[in-house]
Write an enzyme that holds these catalytic residues in place. Structure first.
Site, PDB file in Angstrom:
ATOM      1  N   ASP A 245       0.850  -1.184   0.000  1.00 58.96           N
ATOM      2  CA  ASP A 245       0.000   0.000   0.000  1.00 58.96           C
ATOM      3  C   ASP A 245       0.887   1.236   0.000  1.00 58.96           C
ATOM      4  O   ASP A 245       2.072   1.166  -0.324  1.00 58.96           O
ATOM      5  CB  ASP A 245      -0.928  -0.021   1.229  1.00 58.96           C
ATOM      6  CG  ASP A 245      -2.300   0.584   0.949  1.00 58.96           C
ATOM      7  OD1 ASP A 245      -2.374   1.805   0.752  1.00 58.96           O
ATOM      8  OD2 ASP A 245      -3.280  -0.173   0.926  1.00 58.96           O
ATOM      9  N   HIS A 277      -3.917   6.424   2.908  1.00 66.25           N
ATOM     10  CA  HIS A 277      -4.581   5.175   2.549  1.00 66.25           C
ATOM     11  C   HIS A 277      -4.021   3.993   3.326  1.00 66.25           C
ATOM     12  O   HIS A 277      -4.762   3.172   3.871  1.00 66.25           O
ATOM     13  CB  HIS A 277      -4.440   4.951   1.043  1.00 66.25           C
ATOM     14  CG  HIS A 277      -5.296   3.864   0.499  1.00 66.25           C
ATOM     15  ND1 HIS A 277      -4.875   2.560   0.427  1.00 66.25           N
ATOM     16  CD2 HIS A 277      -6.547   3.882  -0.018  1.00 66.25           C
ATOM     17  CE1 HIS A 277      -5.832   1.818  -0.111  1.00 66.25           C
ATOM     18  NE2 HIS A 277      -6.863   2.596  -0.390  1.00 66.25           N
ATOM     19  N   SER A 433     -11.181  -0.617  -1.755  1.00 63.03           N
ATOM     20  CA  SER A 433      -9.968  -0.753  -0.939  1.00 63.03           C
ATOM     21  C   SER A 433     -10.282  -1.218   0.470  1.00 63.03           C
ATOM     22  O   SER A 433      -9.558  -2.041   1.047  1.00 63.03           O
ATOM     23  CB  SER A 433      -9.262   0.600  -0.825  1.00 63.03           C
ATOM     24  OG  SER A 433      -8.356   0.802  -1.868  1.00 63.03           O
TER      25      SER A 433
END
Length: 503
Positions: A245, A277, A433
């Site tokens: 990520d 994120h 996600s």
């Protein structure tokens, strides 16, 4: 009329008179306030956590007119009351200038306005090759190709090389030339991949929750009947979760005490990725149970790879770096890998993932993508060796931007999921996600309760236990259906169910 507008503009600029009601036949108040909105919710690929948020409720500033000292002395209500502000002047100036153009001219101006350039799908002037031997590599160098980087995948016993393309050679020509070599048949572009998230918003006020689980994270867990409460190590046997990520804020309160090992594998000369994120995904997986963003498996080790970088405002990872990250995670002992990212098909990435599945050592879970119902399949989720996860809301309805297709395997919560913000506190997050970690954590539970299960057996077990959604049977929207843990540690066959801890 144009003369009147010009006079009004100069009057407003010079501040000669206060703002009052528009003259009869002039410009309406609704026109004056027409530019007050903030625009849409983005393109679905960014995270949207624009404030690096805290966990307070959303706030807005407002001004109220004073009961005394008013310049205008106008009537109560309307835009002419209260003390005039610079914001009032700007809004009305924008309205005046817009009003000076007839509607056809405004439409033409909007049509001619420059649009943002499309984001690149691959690195310029680069080809990547898997398993290229020294003889073929030397032949390419003799033709003007350069070897930018080479990595030996210890887990698979094969090398990946990143090549520069000779000047005057197109990428298509270069790929074809490398593929024509005896060991270059899987060569491809160095494609870009991006995280699959949409928007976030500030939290609503917390309300009393009748579930045994208490907190804003509980509805999502209730939807998939997550075992509650679990012991600190989950369902027994030790496992290690891996993820690729963006960066992670390992100092976040939600990750206090978590076993997170973070490695950055993107080239050092690239601009570092943000921690928005990655922090949110990591907290969903292993967040501190005492924090505002408790994780699904807080006591399980997490090995994280930051493969992303920023370029001209675009946050992305290339295929070469993703393959490097996969190798590192397997070498670190990860048995399930979370890929909350998506991009185009890539033969080098595909072959690597297929080899990992064939080795029967790791399960890979990826996001179905936020391109919308008519978008082409997103990769790596669309590969047969990967479990593709779509997102649903708290009622089991499909996320409006979720990708669809026969490759979709499972659905999991992904609309307004409660997890960590990048700096402190927590926020609601939306996107495929954030559905992936639920399935990743479920795979880990299955592995704990059933050591030795192969990736194919795990996929079958998850599919058979899913709760059907939409049209009966497997479909392109929900796949096999909603992830369902049955409220207990999962085991195969008639073996005894491992107990969860009592309250």
């Amino acid at each position: 009329m144009r003369v009147l507008r010009a006079i009004l503009v100069w009057v407003l600029i010079l501040g000669l008179v206060p703002l009052g009601p528009w003259p009869e036949g002039g410009f309406s108040a609704s026109m004056a306030w027409a530019d007050d909105g903030d625009g849409g919710d983005g393109d679905g690929d960014g995270d949207g956590d624009g404030d690096d948020g805290d966990d307070g409720s959303s706030s807005s500033s407002s001004s109220s007119s004073s009961s005394s000292g008013s310049r205008s002395g106008g009537k109560s209500g309307g835009i002419g009351t209260g003390e005039t502000t610079l914001r009032d002047y700007r809004r009305n100036l924008r309205a005046l200038f817009r009003g000076a153009l007839p509607e056809p001219a405004r439409q033409a101006a909007r049509a001619q306005a420059p649009r943002a350039a499309p984001r690149p799908t691959e690195a310029p002037n680069e080809i990547i090759a898997r398993g290229l031997n020294d003889v073929d590599a030397a032949a390419l160098v003799a033709q003007g190709y350069g070897i930018i980087d080479r990595i030996d995948l210890v887990s698979l016993g094969v090398n990946i090389q990143r090549l520069s393309v000779p000047e005057g050679t197109t990428l298509d020509e270069a790929r074809a030339a490398v593929q024509a070599l005896p060991t270059g048949e899987t060569a491809d572009f160095n494609h870009y991949y991006r995280v699959e998230a949409e928007e976030s918003r500030a939290p609503d006020e917390e309300t009393s929750d009748p579930l045994p689980c208490e907190g804003l994270h509980c509805p999502a867990r209730a939807l998939i009947d997550w075992p509650n409460p679990l012991g600190p190590q989950g369902c027994g046997a030790p496992v290690t979760i891996g993820m690729i990520d963006t960066g992670i804020n390992t100092d976040h309160s939600a990750l206090t005490g978590a076993q997170v090992a973070l490695t950055r594998v993107a080239p050092e000369d690239y601009n570092a990725s943000s921690a928005i994120h990655g922090t949110a995904v990591a907290a969903l997986l292993v967040g501190d149970p005492a924090s505002r963003a408790p994780g699904l498996l807080p006591g399980v080790p997490l090995v994280a790879v930051d493969a992303f970088h920023k370029e001209s405002g675009d946050e992305r990872a290339d295929a070469f770096t993703l393959v490097r990250g996969l190798d590192q995670l397997v070498g670190a002992g990860a048995t399930v890998i979370n890929l909350s990212l998506a991009g185009p098909p890539n033969s080098v990435l595909q072959e690597t993932l297929a080899a990992l599945e064939a080795a029967q050592t790791v399960v890979v879970v990826a996001a179905a993508g936020n391109g919308g119902p008519n978008a082409p399949p997103a990769y790596p989720a669309a590969y047969d060796s990967v479990i593709a996860v779509t997102a649903v809301d708290k009622a089991g309805g499909i996320y409006r931007r979720a990708g669809r297709g026969p490759h979709v395997d499972l659905a999991a919560p992904g609309v307004e999921v409660w997890t960590a913000a990048s700096v402190q506190g927590a926020r609601w997050k939306t996107g495929t996600s954030f559905a992936v970690p639920y399935v990743t954590a479920a795979v880990a539970l299955w592995q704990q309760g059933n050591p030795g299960m192969t990736p194919a057996e795990l996929r079958a077990a998850l599919s058979q236990s899913a709760a059907d959604l939409g049209a009966p049977g497997v479909d392109d929207i929900f796949g096999h259906g909603l992830l369902d843990l049955g409220g207990r540690c999962p085991v195969l066959g008639d073996a005894a169910i491992l107990p969860v801890l009592a309250d």
